[in-house]
Design a protein around this motif. Structure first.
Motif, PDB file in Angstrom:
ATOM      1  N   GLU A 129       0.830  -1.206   0.000  1.00 39.62           N
ATOM      2  CA  GLU A 129       0.000   0.000   0.000  1.00 39.62           C
ATOM      3  C   GLU A 129       0.865   1.257   0.000  1.00 39.62           C
ATOM      4  O   GLU A 129       0.577   2.211  -0.721  1.00 39.62           O
ATOM      5  CB  GLU A 129      -0.921   0.015   1.210  1.00 39.62           C
ATOM      6  CG  GLU A 129      -2.000  -1.029   1.186  1.00 39.62           C
ATOM      7  CD  GLU A 129      -2.767  -1.089   2.499  1.00 39.62           C
ATOM      8  OE1 GLU A 129      -2.737  -0.110   3.273  1.00 39.62           O
ATOM      9  OE2 GLU A 129      -3.390  -2.131   2.759  1.00 39.62           O
ATOM     10  N   ARG A 130       1.902   1.271   0.807  1.00 39.84           N
ATOM     11  CA  ARG A 130       2.789   2.436   0.870  1.00 39.84           C
ATOM     12  C   ARG A 130       3.474   2.655  -0.469  1.00 39.84           C
ATOM     13  O   ARG A 130       3.596   3.791  -0.931  1.00 39.84           O
ATOM     14  CB  ARG A 130       3.818   2.279   1.987  1.00 39.84           C
ATOM     15  CG  ARG A 130       3.178   2.437   3.357  1.00 39.84           C
ATOM     16  CD  ARG A 130       4.188   2.600   4.462  1.00 39.84           C
ATOM     17  NE  ARG A 130       4.942   3.823   4.274  1.00 39.84           N
ATOM     18  CZ  ARG A 130       6.236   3.937   4.524  1.00 39.84           C
ATOM     19  NH1 ARG A 130       6.922   2.923   4.984  1.00 39.84           N
ATOM     20  NH2 ARG A 130       6.852   5.075   4.330  1.00 39.84           N
ATOM     21  N   ALA A 131       3.944   1.579  -1.080  1.00 39.33           N
ATOM     22  CA  ALA A 131       4.597   1.699  -2.388  1.00 39.33           C
ATOM     23  C   ALA A 131       3.602   2.232  -3.419  1.00 39.33           C
ATOM     24  O   ALA A 131       3.924   3.137  -4.199  1.00 39.33           O
ATOM     25  CB  ALA A 131       5.172   0.356  -2.816  1.00 39.33           C
ATOM     26  N   ARG A 132       2.396   1.680  -3.416  1.00 38.20           N
ATOM     27  CA  ARG A 132       1.363   2.131  -4.366  1.00 38.20           C
ATOM     28  C   ARG A 132       1.075   3.616  -4.187  1.00 38.20           C
ATOM     29  O   ARG A 132       1.036   4.371  -5.154  1.00 38.20           O
ATOM     30  CB  ARG A 132       0.086   1.323  -4.176  1.00 38.20           C
ATOM     31  CG  ARG A 132      -1.042   1.755  -5.128  1.00 38.20           C
ATOM     32  CD  ARG A 132      -2.382   1.203  -4.712  1.00 38.20           C
ATOM     33  NE  ARG A 132      -2.792   1.795  -3.445  1.00 38.20           N
ATOM     34  CZ  ARG A 132      -3.572   1.182  -2.561  1.00 38.20           C
ATOM     35  NH1 ARG A 132      -4.017  -0.031  -2.785  1.00 38.20           N
ATOM     36  NH2 ARG A 132      -3.906   1.780  -1.441  1.00 38.20           N
ATOM     37  N   GLU A 133       0.866   4.033  -2.947  1.00 36.60           N
ATOM     38  CA  GLU A 133       0.520   5.435  -2.697  1.00 36.60           C
ATOM     39  C   GLU A 133       1.680   6.376  -3.019  1.00 36.60           C
ATOM     40  O   GLU A 133       1.468   7.482  -3.507  1.00 36.60           O
ATOM     41  CB  GLU A 133       0.031   5.615  -1.262  1.00 36.60           C
ATOM     42  CG  GLU A 133      -1.288   4.905  -0.977  1.00 36.60           C
ATOM     43  CD  GLU A 133      -2.421   5.297  -1.921  1.00 36.60           C
ATOM     44  OE1 GLU A 133      -2.654   6.515  -2.117  1.00 36.60           O
ATOM     45  OE2 GLU A 133      -3.068   4.390  -2.475  1.00 36.60           O
ATOM     46  N   THR A 134       2.906   5.934  -2.774  1.00 34.55           N
ATOM     47  CA  THR A 134       4.079   6.744  -3.123  1.00 34.55           C
ATOM     48  C   THR A 134       4.133   6.946  -4.629  1.00 34.55           C
ATOM     49  O   THR A 134       4.293   8.071  -5.117  1.00 34.55           O
ATOM     50  CB  THR A 134       5.373   6.072  -2.619  1.00 34.55           C
ATOM     51  OG1 THR A 134       5.329   6.004  -1.186  1.00 34.55           O
ATOM     52  CG2 THR A 134       6.613   6.832  -3.051  1.00 34.55           C
ATOM     53  N   LEU A 135       3.984   5.863  -5.379  1.00 31.65           N
ATOM     54  CA  LEU A 135       3.998   5.965  -6.845  1.00 31.65           C
ATOM     55  C   LEU A 135       2.817   6.771  -7.361  1.00 31.65           C
ATOM     56  O   LEU A 135       2.956   7.588  -8.273  1.00 31.65           O
ATOM     57  CB  LEU A 135       4.006   4.572  -7.471  1.00 31.65           C
ATOM     58  CG  LEU A 135       5.314   3.810  -7.325  1.00 31.65           C
ATOM     59  CD1 LEU A 135       5.132   2.359  -7.746  1.00 31.65           C
ATOM     60  CD2 LEU A 135       6.412   4.471  -8.143  1.00 31.65           C
ATOM     61  N   LEU A 136       1.660   6.555  -6.777  1.00 28.30           N
ATOM     62  CA  LEU A 136       0.471   7.293  -7.198  1.00 28.30           C
ATOM     63  C   LEU A 136       0.679   8.793  -7.051  1.00 28.30           C
ATOM     64  O   LEU A 136       0.390   9.563  -7.969  1.00 28.30           O
ATOM     65  CB  LEU A 136      -0.740   6.841  -6.380  1.00 28.30           C
ATOM     66  CG  LEU A 136      -2.051   7.567  -6.657  1.00 28.30           C
ATOM     67  CD1 LEU A 136      -2.484   7.367  -8.108  1.00 28.30           C
ATOM     68  CD2 LEU A 136      -3.129   7.077  -5.711  1.00 28.30           C
ATOM     69  N   ASP A 137       1.215   9.209  -5.915  1.00 29.46           N
ATOM     70  CA  ASP A 137       1.442  10.645  -5.696  1.00 29.46           C
ATOM     71  C   ASP A 137       2.433  11.214  -6.701  1.00 29.46           C
ATOM     72  O   ASP A 137       2.222  12.308  -7.240  1.00 29.46           O
ATOM     73  CB  ASP A 137       1.940  10.889  -4.265  1.00 29.46           C
ATOM     74  CG  ASP A 137       0.854  10.656  -3.223  1.00 29.46           C
ATOM     75  OD1 ASP A 137      -0.336  10.620  -3.588  1.00 29.46           O
ATOM     76  OD2 ASP A 137       1.218  10.518  -2.031  1.00 29.46           O
ATOM     77  N   MET A 138       3.513  10.483  -6.974  1.00 29.82           N
ATOM     78  CA  MET A 138       4.519  10.990  -7.917  1.00 29.82           C
ATOM     79  C   MET A 138       3.972  11.051  -9.333  1.00 29.82           C
ATOM     80  O   MET A 138       4.202  12.026 -10.051  1.00 29.82           O
ATOM     81  CB  MET A 138       5.777  10.124  -7.857  1.00 29.82           C
ATOM     82  CG  MET A 138       6.550  10.266  -6.561  1.00 29.82           C
ATOM     83  SD  MET A 138       8.150   9.427  -6.541  1.00 29.82           S
ATOM     84  CE  MET A 138       7.723   7.738  -6.924  1.00 29.82           C
ATOM     85  N   GLY A 157      -2.059  -2.816  -9.332  1.00 23.28           N
ATOM     86  CA  GLY A 157      -1.739  -4.035 -10.070  1.00 23.28           C
ATOM     87  C   GLY A 157      -0.284  -4.104 -10.493  1.00 23.28           C
ATOM     88  O   GLY A 157       0.371  -5.148 -10.348  1.00 23.28           O
ATOM     89  N   THR A 158       0.248  -2.995 -10.998  1.00 20.08           N
ATOM     90  CA  THR A 158       1.641  -3.016 -11.441  1.00 20.08           C
ATOM     91  C   THR A 158       2.599  -3.095 -10.250  1.00 20.08           C
ATOM     92  O   THR A 158       3.657  -3.732 -10.361  1.00 20.08           O
ATOM     93  CB  THR A 158       1.974  -1.804 -12.324  1.00 20.08           C
ATOM     94  OG1 THR A 158       1.679  -0.593 -11.626  1.00 20.08           O
ATOM     95  CG2 THR A 158       1.199  -1.860 -13.631  1.00 20.08           C
ATOM     96  N   THR A 159       2.230  -2.511  -9.117  1.00 15.08           N
ATOM     97  CA  THR A 159       3.063  -2.615  -7.911  1.00 15.08           C
ATOM     98  C   THR A 159       3.089  -4.056  -7.426  1.00 15.08           C
ATOM     99  O   THR A 159       4.152  -4.601  -7.108  1.00 15.08           O
ATOM    100  CB  THR A 159       2.537  -1.687  -6.802  1.00 15.08           C
ATOM    101  OG1 THR A 159       2.571  -0.339  -7.265  1.00 15.08           O
ATOM    102  CG2 THR A 159       3.370  -1.802  -5.541  1.00 15.08           C
ATOM    103  N   ARG A 160       1.928  -4.689  -7.386  1.00 13.09           N
ATOM    104  CA  ARG A 160       1.873  -6.089  -6.966  1.00 13.09           C
ATOM    105  C   ARG A 160       2.670  -6.985  -7.916  1.00 13.09           C
ATOM    106  O   ARG A 160       3.367  -7.901  -7.485  1.00 13.09           O
ATOM    107  CB  ARG A 160       0.420  -6.560  -6.873  1.00 13.09           C
ATOM    108  CG  ARG A 160      -0.325  -5.944  -5.718  1.00 13.09           C
ATOM    109  CD  ARG A 160      -1.800  -6.294  -5.737  1.00 13.09           C
ATOM    110  NE  ARG A 160      -2.504  -5.584  -4.706  1.00 13.09           N
ATOM    111  CZ  ARG A 160      -2.595  -5.986  -3.447  1.00 13.09           C
ATOM    112  NH1 ARG A 160      -2.017  -7.118  -3.082  1.00 13.09           N
ATOM    113  NH2 ARG A 160      -3.243  -5.272  -2.564  1.00 13.09           N
ATOM    114  N   ALA A 161       2.572  -6.715  -9.199  1.00  8.20           N
ATOM    115  CA  ALA A 161       3.332  -7.506 -10.169  1.00  8.20           C
ATOM    116  C   ALA A 161       4.834  -7.283  -9.977  1.00  8.20           C
ATOM    117  O   ALA A 161       5.615  -8.245  -9.983  1.00  8.20           O
ATOM    118  CB  ALA A 161       2.924  -7.128 -11.589  1.00  8.20           C
ATOM    119  N   THR A 162       5.238  -6.045  -9.775  1.00  7.04           N
ATOM    120  CA  THR A 162       6.654  -5.749  -9.575  1.00  7.04           C
ATOM    121  C   THR A 162       7.179  -6.438  -8.322  1.00  7.04           C
ATOM    122  O   THR A 162       8.257  -7.036  -8.343  1.00  7.04           O
ATOM    123  CB  THR A 162       6.883  -4.224  -9.501  1.00  7.04           C
ATOM    124  OG1 THR A 162       6.425  -3.621 -10.717  1.00  7.04           O
ATOM    125  CG2 THR A 162       8.351  -3.898  -9.299  1.00  7.04           C
TER     126      THR A 162
END
Length: 195
Positions: A129-138, A157-162
């Motif tokens: 979740e933290r990774a997703r939200e960090t990427l989303l904000d950027m 989805g792409t964060t989970r795949a990564t």
């Protein structure tokens, strides 16, 4: 005197987490004990418990610290690339490279996978979740026209795949994975921008 007390309050948890990192590297997560961490840090067990009330809270804090180092690298990589597609692509490459080079990850996946995986998926605030939200904000900062909820779903989805590629071997190269993630993410934003 206040400065010294503040320094101790900041330095003590960091020293404990450094000791925990080294203990996990040497013993693994399942064999980690608070006693081992305390001895390596040069503190009593009670001092460790003052900052981390349980072994679980110590491991959660250690995972959070390592995650923050990881996210700092993603942020830096993203910001070094002006083109959004390149920023996404290079950030994914960074993720895959960082995972291969991290001194604990292989050890934890080989010896303690069943114990380790819950710490990166379900305990505390999920690193996913933290990774997703960090990427989303950027990404949203560079593409304010994009539908934020649709973008959140795609990035989830792409964060989970990564993360899956980070944790398990694949016949896909890091470049192929990074290119695919960048293509999917920017394609969704392109369609949103055309609306």
């Amino acid at each position: 005197m206040v400065l010294a007390e503040t320094d101790v309050r900041v330095a003590t948890p960091a020293r404990i987490l450094d000791a925990a990192f080294n203990a996990v590297r040497d013993f693994g997560l399942s064999r980690l004990t608070v006693e081992d961490v305390a001895a390596r840090a040069g503190f009593s067990r009670q001092t460790v418990y003052r900052y981390f009330p349980s072994k679980d809270s110590l491991v959660v804090a250690l995972v959070a610290r390592e995650e923050e180092k990881f996210l700092d690298g993603v942020r830096t990589t993203f910001l070094e690339n002006d083109d959004l597609g390149s920023a996404i692509r290079e950030s994914v490459r960074f993720c895959l490279r960082y995972a291969r080079e991290h001194p604990l990850l292989d050890r934890l996946l080989d010896a303690d996978q069943a114990v380790f995986l819950p710490y990166v998926t379900t305990r505390a605030q999920s690193p996913l979740e933290r990774a997703r939200e960090t990427l989303l904000d950027m990404i949203a900062a560079r593409a304010p026209f994009a539908d934020r909820e649709l973008l959140r779903t795609v990035i989830d989805g792409t964060t989970r795949a990564t993360v899956s590629y980070m944790l398990t071997p694949s016949d896909r190269t890091p470049d192929q994975i990074a290119d695919a993630v960048a293509t999917v993410t920017t394609a969704v934003m392109g369609k949103e921008g055309a609306r």
